[in-house]
Write a protein that holds these residues in place. Structure first.
Motif, short mmCIF file in Angstrom:
data_model
loop_
_atom_site.label_atom_id
_atom_site.label_comp_id
_atom_site.label_asym_id
_atom_site.label_seq_id
_atom_site.Cartn_x
_atom_site.Cartn_y
_atom_site.Cartn_z
N VAL A 9 6.86 -5.88 -8.79
CA VAL A 9 7.89 -6.81 -8.32
C VAL A 9 7.50 -7.38 -6.96
CG1 VAL A 9 10.29 -6.99 -7.56
CG2 VAL A 9 9.74 -5.71 -9.64
N TRP A 10 7.03 -6.50 -6.07
CA TRP A 10 6.62 -6.94 -4.73
C TRP A 10 5.51 -7.97 -4.82
CZ3 TRP A 10 2.54 -7.64 -1.63
CH2 TRP A 10 2.77 -7.76 -0.26
N VAL A 13 0.84 -1.20 0.00
CA VAL A 13 0.00 0.00 0.00
C VAL A 13 0.88 1.25 0.00
CG1 VAL A 13 -1.81 1.28 1.21
CG2 VAL A 13 -1.87 -1.22 1.17
N ASP A 14 1.95 1.23 0.76
CA ASP A 14 2.88 2.37 0.77
C ASP A 14 3.43 2.65 -0.63
OD1 ASP A 14 2.52 2.72 3.45
OD2 ASP A 14 4.41 1.77 4.05
N MET A 15 3.83 1.60 -1.35
CA MET A 15 4.35 1.76 -2.72
C MET A 15 3.29 2.34 -3.65
SD MET A 15 6.43 -1.80 -3.30
CE MET A 15 7.50 -2.44 -2.01
N LEU A 16 2.08 1.82 -3.54
CA LEU A 16 0.99 2.30 -4.39
C LEU A 16 0.68 3.76 -4.09
CD1 LEU A 16 -1.32 -0.83 -4.16
CD2 LEU A 16 -0.03 -0.10 -6.17
N ASP A 17 0.73 4.13 -2.83
CA ASP A 17 0.44 5.52 -2.45
C ASP A 17 1.52 6.47 -2.99
OD1 ASP A 17 -1.30 7.33 -1.10
OD2 ASP A 17 0.21 7.55 0.47
N ARG A 18 2.73 5.97 -3.17
CA ARG A 18 3.81 6.79 -3.76
C ARG A 18 3.82 6.70 -5.28
NH1 ARG A 18 6.79 4.31 0.66
NH2 ARG A 18 7.70 2.84 -0.84
N GLY A 19 2.93 5.91 -5.85
CA GLY A 19 2.86 5.78 -7.31
C GLY A 19 3.96 4.93 -7.90
N GLU A 20 4.56 4.05 -7.10
CA GLU A 20 5.69 3.24 -7.56
C GLU A 20 5.18 1.93 -8.16
OE1 GLU A 20 8.06 2.84 -4.05
OE2 GLU A 20 8.61 4.97 -4.01
N ALA A 21 4.65 2.03 -9.37
CA ALA A 21 4.01 0.88 -10.01
C ALA A 21 4.97 -0.27 -10.23
CB ALA A 21 3.38 1.31 -11.33
N GLU A 22 6.17 0.01 -10.75
CA GLU A 22 7.11 -1.08 -11.07
C GLU A 22 7.55 -1.81 -9.81
OE1 GLU A 22 7.63 -2.17 -14.12
OE2 GLU A 22 6.18 -0.63 -14.69
#
Length: 222
Positions: free
Chosen positions: A190-191, A177-186
């Motif tokens: 991988v995660w 969720v943290d990655m998605l909130d930062r917009g880190e799609a790639e």
């Protein structure tokens, strides 16, 4: 809690925690006597469990705890590994504060279930998280497919998995969720792939032989 919901939760807990092993027969009359309800009430619960693939119902043979094969289990996880990372771009494109709130709410519930050592809730909440995530992608056809796969995964984990299969050993959903909130799609893709691969790797494809069950004794202790 309604009586049928209580019975459903008790039976699901027994299956997930391996008190009811795969292929165990679930006689309506014995279950009705155990829970002090009619056979119609038990039949309603069994049909609900069958829809979620935890139980199989065969004409003239009755209901049994479902018995997935190792091959089926691997195919279910392989399908999720192929599909779910692909939906991440859509999730990021449709991301909002509401999305974050909905997913964090599930993550909080997962943490409570893990702290309480509640495998039943851990499996159900993990499925809810992945289904909700797929819905957020905006691809409702694929979201429905993921929903079906997560139901089948729940059975697979209940039969072949353990708390490690839905615990932090396979990665915590909070990180995603943290990655998605930062917009880190790639990074999120991988995660997700590694997360699902870890769940698959956690499965142990051995099943104990079912034994005779005293349902009254069983449901008085869980």
């Amino acid at each position: 809690m309604r009586k049928d919901e209580f019975i459903y939760q008790q039976m699901l807990k027994a299956i997930v925690e391996h008190h009811l092993l795969p292929d165990v027969r679930l006689p309506e009359d014995q279950l009705a006597e155990t829970f002090q309800v009619s056979r119609t009430g038990i039949r309603k619960v069994l049909h609900r469990l069958a829809l979620e693939r935890f139980v199989t119902i065969t004409p003239n043979k009755g209901a049994h705890v479902a018995k997935p094969t190792a091959e089926e289990a691997e195919q279910v996880l392989d399908s999720r590994i192929l599909i779910e990372p692909v939906l991440i771009d859509g999730v990021v494109a449709h991301w909002s504060e509401s999305s974050k709130t909905r997913l964090y709410d599930i993550v909080k519930q997962e943490k409570v279930a893990e702290q309480n050592n509640n495998l039943k809730d851990m499996i159900q909440l993990s499925a809810s998280f992945h289904t909700e995530l797929a819905t957020l992608s905006g691809n409702l056809v694929m979201a429905e497919f993921v929903n079906q796969l997560t139901l089948r995964s729940s059975l697979v984990i209940a039969v072949f998995g353990s708390k490690q299969s839905v615990g932090c050993d396979c990665g915590h959903h909070h990180d995603l969720v943290d990655m998605l909130d930062r917009g880190e799609a790639e990074s999120a893709k991988v995660w997700m792939k590694r997360h699902l691969e870890a769940i698959k790797a956690s499965l142990q494809f051995t099943i104990d032989k079912p034994k005779s069950i005293n349902f009254k004794d069983l449901f008085s202790t869980i």
